[in-house]
Design an enzyme around this catalytic site. Structure first.
Site, PDB file in Angstrom:
ATOM      1  N   GLN A   1      -3.774 -25.836 -26.500  1.00  0.00           N
ATOM      2  CA  GLN A   1      -3.512 -25.886 -25.385  1.00  0.00           C
ATOM      3  C   GLN A   1      -4.252 -26.192 -24.300  1.00  0.00           C
ATOM      4  OE1 GLN A   1      -1.974 -21.648 -24.878  1.00  0.00           O
ATOM      5  NE2 GLN A   1      -0.560 -21.877 -26.005  1.00  0.00           N
TER       6      GLN A   1
ATOM      7  N   ASN B   1      -6.557 -11.689 -25.074  1.00  0.00           N
ATOM      8  CA  ASN B   1      -7.462 -10.937 -24.936  1.00  0.00           C
ATOM      9  C   ASN B   1      -8.447 -12.564 -25.974  1.00  0.00           C
ATOM     10  OD1 ASN B   1      -8.998  -9.079 -23.207  1.00  0.00           O
ATOM     11  ND2 ASN B   1      -6.905  -8.251 -23.808  1.00  0.00           N
TER      12      ASN B   1
ATOM     13  N   ASP C   1      -9.734  -4.908 -13.975  1.00  0.00           N
ATOM     14  CA  ASP C   1     -10.964  -4.003 -13.663  1.00  0.00           C
ATOM     15  C   ASP C   1     -11.275  -3.620 -12.425  1.00  0.00           C
ATOM     16  OD1 ASP C   1     -10.331  -4.241 -16.891  1.00  0.00           O
ATOM     17  OD2 ASP C   1     -11.117  -6.245 -16.294  1.00  0.00           O
TER      18      ASP C   1
ATOM     19  N   HIS D   1     -14.355  -8.937 -20.128  1.00  0.00           N
ATOM     20  CA  HIS D   1     -13.055  -7.758 -19.253  1.00  0.00           C
ATOM     21  C   HIS D   1     -12.750  -7.152 -20.989  1.00  0.00           C
ATOM     22  CE1 HIS D   1      -9.194  -6.127 -19.373  1.00  0.00           C
ATOM     23  NE2 HIS D   1      -8.841  -6.573 -20.529  1.00  0.00           N
TER      24      HIS D   1
HETATM   25  P1  NAX Z   1       2.565  -9.861 -26.307  1.00  0.00           P
HETATM   26  O1  NAX Z   1       2.818  -9.211 -27.091  1.00  0.00           O
HETATM   27  O2  NAX Z   1       3.823  -8.917 -25.315  1.00  0.00           O
HETATM   28  O3  NAX Z   1       3.071 -10.869 -25.441  1.00  0.00           O
HETATM   29  C1  NAX Z   1       1.833 -12.052 -25.900  1.00  0.00           C
HETATM   30  C2  NAX Z   1       3.497 -12.642 -25.755  1.00  0.00           C
HETATM   31  O4  NAX Z   1       2.723 -14.163 -26.683  1.00  0.00           O
HETATM   32  C3  NAX Z   1       4.122 -13.204 -27.286  1.00  0.00           C
HETATM   33  O5  NAX Z   1       5.757 -12.743 -26.816  1.00  0.00           O
HETATM   34  C4  NAX Z   1       4.031 -13.839 -27.967  1.00  0.00           C
HETATM   35  O6  NAX Z   1       5.080 -14.799 -29.111  1.00  0.00           O
HETATM   36  C5  NAX Z   1       2.934 -14.924 -27.517  1.00  0.00           C
HETATM   37  N1  NAX Z   1       2.884 -16.128 -27.732  1.00  0.00           N
HETATM   38  C6  NAX Z   1       1.523 -15.772 -29.153  1.00  0.00           C
HETATM   39  N2  NAX Z   1       0.946 -16.885 -29.309  1.00  0.00           N
HETATM   40  C7  NAX Z   1       1.529 -17.626 -28.754  1.00  0.00           C
HETATM   41  C8  NAX Z   1       1.033 -19.216 -28.351  1.00  0.00           C
HETATM   42  N3  NAX Z   1       0.406 -19.571 -28.959  1.00  0.00           N
HETATM   43  N4  NAX Z   1       1.611 -19.735 -27.094  1.00  0.00           N
HETATM   44  C9  NAX Z   1       2.316 -19.030 -26.138  1.00  0.00           C
HETATM   45  N5  NAX Z   1       2.805 -17.562 -26.378  1.00  0.00           N
HETATM   46  C10 NAX Z   1       2.243 -17.137 -27.125  1.00  0.00           C
HETATM   47  O7  NAX Z   1       1.341  -8.509 -25.387  1.00  0.00           O
HETATM   48  P2  NAX Z   1       1.213  -8.636 -24.243  1.00  0.00           P
HETATM   49  O8  NAX Z   1       0.768  -7.144 -23.244  1.00  0.00           O
HETATM   50  O9  NAX Z   1       2.228  -9.873 -22.633  1.00  0.00           O
HETATM   51  O10 NAX Z   1      -0.319  -9.502 -23.446  1.00  0.00           O
HETATM   52  C11 NAX Z   1      -1.171 -10.445 -23.422  1.00  0.00           C
HETATM   53  C12 NAX Z   1      -2.817 -10.389 -23.683  1.00  0.00           C
HETATM   54  O11 NAX Z   1      -3.257  -9.332 -22.050  1.00  0.00           O
HETATM   55  C13 NAX Z   1      -2.661  -9.923 -24.686  1.00  0.00           C
HETATM   56  O12 NAX Z   1      -3.623 -10.513 -25.160  1.00  0.00           O
HETATM   57  C14 NAX Z   1      -3.476  -8.318 -24.211  1.00  0.00           C
HETATM   58  O13 NAX Z   1      -5.250  -8.383 -24.920  1.00  0.00           O
HETATM   59  C15 NAX Z   1      -3.794  -9.012 -22.775  1.00  0.00           C
HETATM   60  N6  NAX Z   1      -4.279  -8.122 -21.778  1.00  0.00           N
HETATM   61  C16 NAX Z   1      -5.341  -9.031 -20.723  1.00  0.00           C
HETATM   62  C17 NAX Z   1      -5.666  -8.058 -19.524  1.00  0.00           C
HETATM   63  C18 NAX Z   1      -7.210  -8.207 -19.117  1.00  0.00           C
HETATM   64  O14 NAX Z   1      -6.968  -7.506 -18.043  1.00  0.00           O
HETATM   65  N7  NAX Z   1      -7.663  -9.411 -18.910  1.00  0.00           N
HETATM   66  C19 NAX Z   1      -5.127  -6.649 -19.344  1.00  0.00           C
HETATM   67  C20 NAX Z   1      -3.800  -6.593 -20.010  1.00  0.00           C
HETATM   68  C21 NAX Z   1      -3.822  -6.767 -21.693  1.00  0.00           C
HETATM   69  O15 NAX Z   1      -3.908  -6.256 -22.169  1.00  0.00           O
END
Ligand code: NAX
Length: 364
Positions: free
Chosen positions: A112, A131, A159, A187
């Site tokens: 990406q 993450n 956070d 984070h």
């Molecule tokens: P979800 O699993 O609901 O959504 C993630 C999406 O990413 C899915 O639709 C999946 O198909 C897609 N995906 C996977 N690989 C991909 C790729 N190569 N290219 C494009 N899309 C791809 O997770 P969600 O609850 O939306 O969380 C997303 C991310 O945010 C996770 O990694 C999570 O750990 C992280 N977070 C980070 C936070 C922060 O404060 N920095 C807080 C919230 C969250 O936990």
């Protein structure tokens, strides 16, 4: 009328994506007078769901939304984007080794990064949410060398906002009256939520938050662990991880970066360390920053012993200069870091250095 801004959301079919895209389309991220074109990327297994999100965006008839690109093609997704919110990634599943998850995310962020570098608009601003957010951002930086490092950040604003929320609940004051908490570092659960410099607006003026809380044990104990563990508490309660608060905080992050932080207020952002506060250079680390004209600046503090000498020299010079002009006392700007904080800043830096080493070992 303003030209539309193109905003990429990766992982747009996921739960944060579902909360985030309507906020962007309503002007929460870039302002109520800024038209937007949404670029949504997800992977082929989620293509149908992604199309469903696009249908709902059309159905919501957002006046600011001038177009929607929903695709599983990373080049199409990245082309011409001014803002990139990287939410897509590979989650850690039960029984998986850290290294295996890292390998997956390194390969996602590597490809990406290349697509953004080649196809995004010049001066594209990037925030990584997925993450391990700090380390994914670092990989993205490595593989997009022509994107200025100042344009690549990760989200720790959630956070930061959680810390504001905890202080506001504890003191029973409005959250908008609390400011200048700091999230230092990763984070992750080693992050250090720091209230040492936070203030609260009261009828009698602005007061230091620690003075109002007046409970050092709480501030150094439960407050810190509550903020660190908040993500886990949400999962326990909702059986799903934070989504609306993550989406809202991602909007806050970009809004303040693009439109500026209010006078006298700083926010927390994961940015490329230049060695400030003796944090190793070359990590993406969360610092207190102020933003102006689309640029963030780390709230300056005192770095190494050498810096001390330099700062003392400059301070002396300016003190003489300024006093000769105004006879006001001169203050060296910068935040003091006490021994308790120092240990916590170092601990989370160590974790990030380890993550960085692990990520690099996954590259080969
Ligand atoms: P979800 O699993 O609901 O959504 C993630 C999406 O990413 C899915 O639709 C999946 O198909 C897609 N995906 C996977 N690989 C991909 C790729 N190569 N290219 C494009 N899309 C791809 O997770 P969600 O609850 O939306 O969380 C997303 C991310 O945010 C996770 O990694 C999570 O750990 C992280 N977070 C980070 C936070 C922060 O404060 N920095 C807080 C919230 C969250 O936990």
């Amino acid at each position: 009328a303003k030209e539309p801004v193109r905003v990429l959301v990766t992982g747009a079919a996921g739960q944060i994506g579902y909360a985030l895209v309507p906020m962007i389309a309503r002007g929460v991220m870039l302002g109520p007078d800024q038209p937007v074109i949404l670029h949504m990327l997800d992977i082929p297994p989620a293509a149908e769901a992604l199309n469903g999100v696009k249908m709902e965006l059309v159905d919501a008839a957002f006046p600011l939304l001038k177009g929607v690109v929903a695709t599983t093609d990373v080049v199409e997704a990245c082309t011409g984007v001014n803002i990139a919110v990287m939410v897509g990634g590979f989650p850690r599943k039960e029984g998986m080794e850290r290294k295996d998850v890292m390998t997956k995310n390194v390969s996602i962020y590597k490809s990406q990064a290349s697509a953004l570098e080649k196809h995004a608009a010049a001066n594209c601003k990037v925030v990584v949410v997925a993450n391990p957010a700090n380390t994914n951002a670092l990989i993205l930086k490595e593989y997009a060398p022509s994107i200025p490092e100042k344009n690549i950040t990760c989200l720790t604003r959630l956070d930061h906002n959680r810390a504001l929320g905890q202080i506001s609940e504890r003191l029973n004051v409005q959250v908008c009256d609390v400011k200048n908490v700091i999230i230092w570092g990763n984070h992750s659960s080693t992050q250090y939520p720091d209230v040492t410099h936070a203030t609260v607006k009261t009828p009698a003026g602005e007061k230091p938050a620690p003075e109002l809380v007046a409970d050092d044990a709480w501030l150094k104990g439960e407050f810190i662990s509550t903020v660190q563990q908040r993500g886990a508490a949400i999962i326990k309660a909702r059986k799903l991880s934070s989504a609306l608060s993550a989406a809202s905080s991602a909007c806050d992050h970009i809004r303040d970066w693009v439109l500026g932080t209010p006078e006298g207020t700083w926010v927390s952002m994961g940015v490329y360390s230049d060695g400030s506060y003796n944090v190793p250079a070359g990590l993406i680390y969360s610092f207190p920053v102020t933003c102006c004209n689309g640029q963030w600046t780390i709230v300056q503090g005192i770095g190494s012993a050498n810096n001390w000498i330099l700062i003392a020299m400059w301070a002396n010079f300016f003190a003489c200069y300024e006093q000769s002009l105004t006879s006001r006392p001169f203050h060296v700007p910068g935040l003091s870091i006490d021994e308790f904080s120092r240990k916590k800043l170092d601990l989370t830096a160590e974790e990030l250095s380890e993550e960085k080493a692990l990520a690099y070992s996954c590259l080969s």
